[in-house]
Design a protein around this motif. Structure first.
Motif, PDB file in Angstrom:
ATOM      1  N   GLN A 133     -31.811  11.369 -39.595  1.00 30.79           N
ATOM      2  CA  GLN A 133     -33.193  10.951 -39.037  1.00 30.79           C
ATOM      3  C   GLN A 133     -33.360  12.223 -38.230  1.00 30.79           C
ATOM      4  O   GLN A 133     -34.606  12.086 -37.555  1.00 30.79           O
ATOM      5  N   GLN A 134     -32.419  12.871 -37.722  1.00 25.85           N
ATOM      6  CA  GLN A 134     -32.638  13.872 -36.379  1.00 25.85           C
ATOM      7  C   GLN A 134     -31.781  14.821 -36.405  1.00 25.85           C
ATOM      8  O   GLN A 134     -30.683  14.666 -36.781  1.00 25.85           O
ATOM      9  N   ILE A 135     -32.157  16.177 -36.303  1.00 26.06           N
ATOM     10  CA  ILE A 135     -31.142  17.302 -36.169  1.00 26.06           C
ATOM     11  C   ILE A 135     -31.196  18.088 -34.761  1.00 26.06           C
ATOM     12  O   ILE A 135     -32.483  18.317 -34.385  1.00 26.06           O
ATOM     13  N   PRO A 136     -30.220  18.246 -34.238  1.00 23.94           N
ATOM     14  CA  PRO A 136     -28.689  17.621 -34.571  1.00 23.94           C
ATOM     15  C   PRO A 136     -28.584  16.111 -34.118  1.00 23.94           C
ATOM     16  O   PRO A 136     -29.541  15.584 -33.497  1.00 23.94           O
ATOM     17  N   GLN A 137     -27.722  15.640 -34.484  1.00 24.31           N
ATOM     18  CA  GLN A 137     -27.218  14.323 -34.178  1.00 24.31           C
ATOM     19  C   GLN A 137     -26.440  13.949 -33.093  1.00 24.31           C
ATOM     20  O   GLN A 137     -25.542  14.710 -32.801  1.00 24.31           O
ATOM     21  N   ASN A 138     -26.840  13.022 -32.148  1.00 27.11           N
ATOM     22  CA  ASN A 138     -26.075  12.887 -31.081  1.00 27.11           C
ATOM     23  C   ASN A 138     -25.814  11.237 -30.935  1.00 27.11           C
ATOM     24  O   ASN A 138     -26.222  10.584 -31.900  1.00 27.11           O
ATOM     25  N   GLU A 139     -25.448  10.871 -29.749  1.00 31.40           N
ATOM     26  CA  GLU A 139     -25.115   9.401 -29.548  1.00 31.40           C
ATOM     27  C   GLU A 139     -26.099   8.350 -29.596  1.00 31.40           C
ATOM     28  O   GLU A 139     -26.027   7.205 -30.052  1.00 31.40           O
ATOM     29  N   LYS A 140     -27.297   8.953 -29.759  1.00 33.46           N
ATOM     30  CA  LYS A 140     -28.441   8.128 -29.475  1.00 33.46           C
ATOM     31  C   LYS A 140     -29.258   8.237 -30.902  1.00 33.46           C
ATOM     32  O   LYS A 140     -30.314   7.564 -31.234  1.00 33.46           O
TER      33      LYS A 140
END
Ligand code: NDP
Ligand code: GDR
Length: 345
Positions: A133-140
């Motif tokens: 859903q998003q790049i890069p991926q983080n804890e959120k």
């Protein structure tokens, strides 16, 4: 002396973590499920085969888990045990969920009942991000798993968070992106590539046959990631962290880099399942693609953002893609060469 219990002791991460903790002065208990092939090869390669105390534990059996926790009384538990091969999870979705989802709950129930002051690490995964859903991926980043493995691990992640919030257990979920090493299992793509190319080099195999060459992964070096697991349990407050390199590469790039280290001169022809990798030195086809190794649903691209781990724990990976491929390829060239030499002796 602090005491750690590692489930999944015979896996890649179990071996590196055991070595790391022994060097820190821990007493290390390794939980082995007593499978048919309870091979010690990883602990042996790291020279710690006799230093880890083995206990029998299968995450499928609650009473077994409870007895082990009661007996060992660990200060820290690292839950690394899992059916960890994504492709197999499509064939064994129920077993995978029993181990990777309910298995985590069994451990947490045992902890809640018998040892609520333990520090608990859960091996979560970038596979939970799945359809990105998003790049890069983080804890959120929102989760959207794409395999029974990823779905089961997502339960493991949330139940860990839930036990932290409900019962005040010091429980951390490490969202780790792919991490590899010479001790990686042969079913995973990186080791399959380096081991097969080494065997081709020494005339023991003709071709390397792969699935989707376009999938992109954020590949790091396993020994650095186990240190991150330990750091999570040394913080003041329990929390969740992404561990990743922040770089992403295709499977095809991994093959190219490894082939170059092994001394092949690789040239590609065709596309998709018709892709072929030809060694220009010999004119032979050494890489092919087969639908057999594709998955019913794929995770196309993963790339993690390890900023929080760096800022809060001072963790950052030093070994990136090229160096990782070199370490793995050279190790397998050595392994296969030794094998050939001992056969010919
Ligand atoms: P491995 O597959 O190498 O090791 C997993 C271990 O779990 C094996 O030793 C296996 O035992 C054990 N196991 C399987 N089922 C059970 C069970 N029912 N009860 C007890 N033990 C069991 O995995 P890795 O070391 O690569 O990974 C460690 C953990 O981290 C796994 O949970 C994995 O899902 C997760 N992870 C891994 C990443 C990676 O890139 N390596 C990235 C993110 C998460 P046996 O030896 O008998 O087969
Ligand atoms: P992954 O690792 O599924 O990311 O899970 P794997 O190495 O199996 O696959 C990576 C990518 O390579 C593609 N691929 C192939 N994979 C395998 N195994 N064999 C092939 O022949 C092949 N050809 C192409 C796959 O389709 C995929 O896109 C690993 C495991 O360690 C999990 O336990 C962990 O949670 C995640 O990493 C993060």
């Amino acid at each position: 002396m602090r005491r750690a219990l590692i489930t999944g002791i015979r896996g890649q991460d179990g071996a590196y973590l055991a070595k790391f903790l022994l060097e820190k002065g821990y007493e290390v208990y390794g939980a082995d499920r007593r499978s048919g092939d309870s091979s010690n090869w990883r602990l042996r390669e790291l020279g710690i085969e006799n230093d880890v105390k083995i206990v029998y534990l299968d995450l499928l059996e609650l009473t077994n888990v409870m007895r082990v926790i009661d007996k060992v009384k660990p200060d820290e538990i690292y839950n690394l045990a899992a059916q960890s091969f994504v492709k197999a999870s499509f064939e064994q979705p129920i077993l995978t969920s029993e181990v990777n989802a309910i298995g985590v709950l069994r451990l947490l129930e045992a902890v809640r009942t018998l040892k609520p002051d333990v520090k608990f690490y859960q091996a979560s995964t970038s596979e939970m991000f799945g359809k990105v859903q998003q790049i890069p991926q983080n804890e959120k980043t929102p989760f959207y798993p794409r395999s029974p493995y990823g779905v089961a691990k997502l339960f493991g992640h949330w139940i860990t968070v839930n036990y932290r919030e409900s019962y005040n257990i010091f429980a951390c979920s490490g969202i780790l992106f792919n991490h590899e090493s010479p001790l990686r299992g042969l079913e995973f793509v990186t080791r399959k590539i380096t081991y097969s190319l080494a065997r081709i080099k020494y005339g023991l195999q003709d071709k390397l046959i792969l699935g989707n060459l376009e999938a992109k992964r954020d590949w790091g070096y396993a020994p650095e990631y186990v240190e991150g697991m330990w750091l999570m349990l040394q913080q003041k407050e329990p929390d969740d962290y992404v561990l990743a390199t922040g770089e992403t590469h295709t499977v095809k790039e991994f093959v190219e880099e490894a082939a170059a280290v092994a001394g092949f001169h690789l040239e590609w022809t065709g596309e998709g399942v018709n892709t072929k990798g030809i060694d220009k030195n010999t004119g032979k086809v050494i890489v092919e693609v087969s639908p057999e190794f594709y998955r019913p649903a794929e995770v196309d691209v993963l790339v993690g953002d390890p900023k929080k781990a760096k800022e809060k724990m001072g963790w950052s990976p030093k070994i990136k893609f090229k160096e990782l491929v070199r370490i793995m390829m050279e190790s397998d060239l050595r392994r296969v060469s030794n094998l050939v030499r001992s056969k010919n002796a």
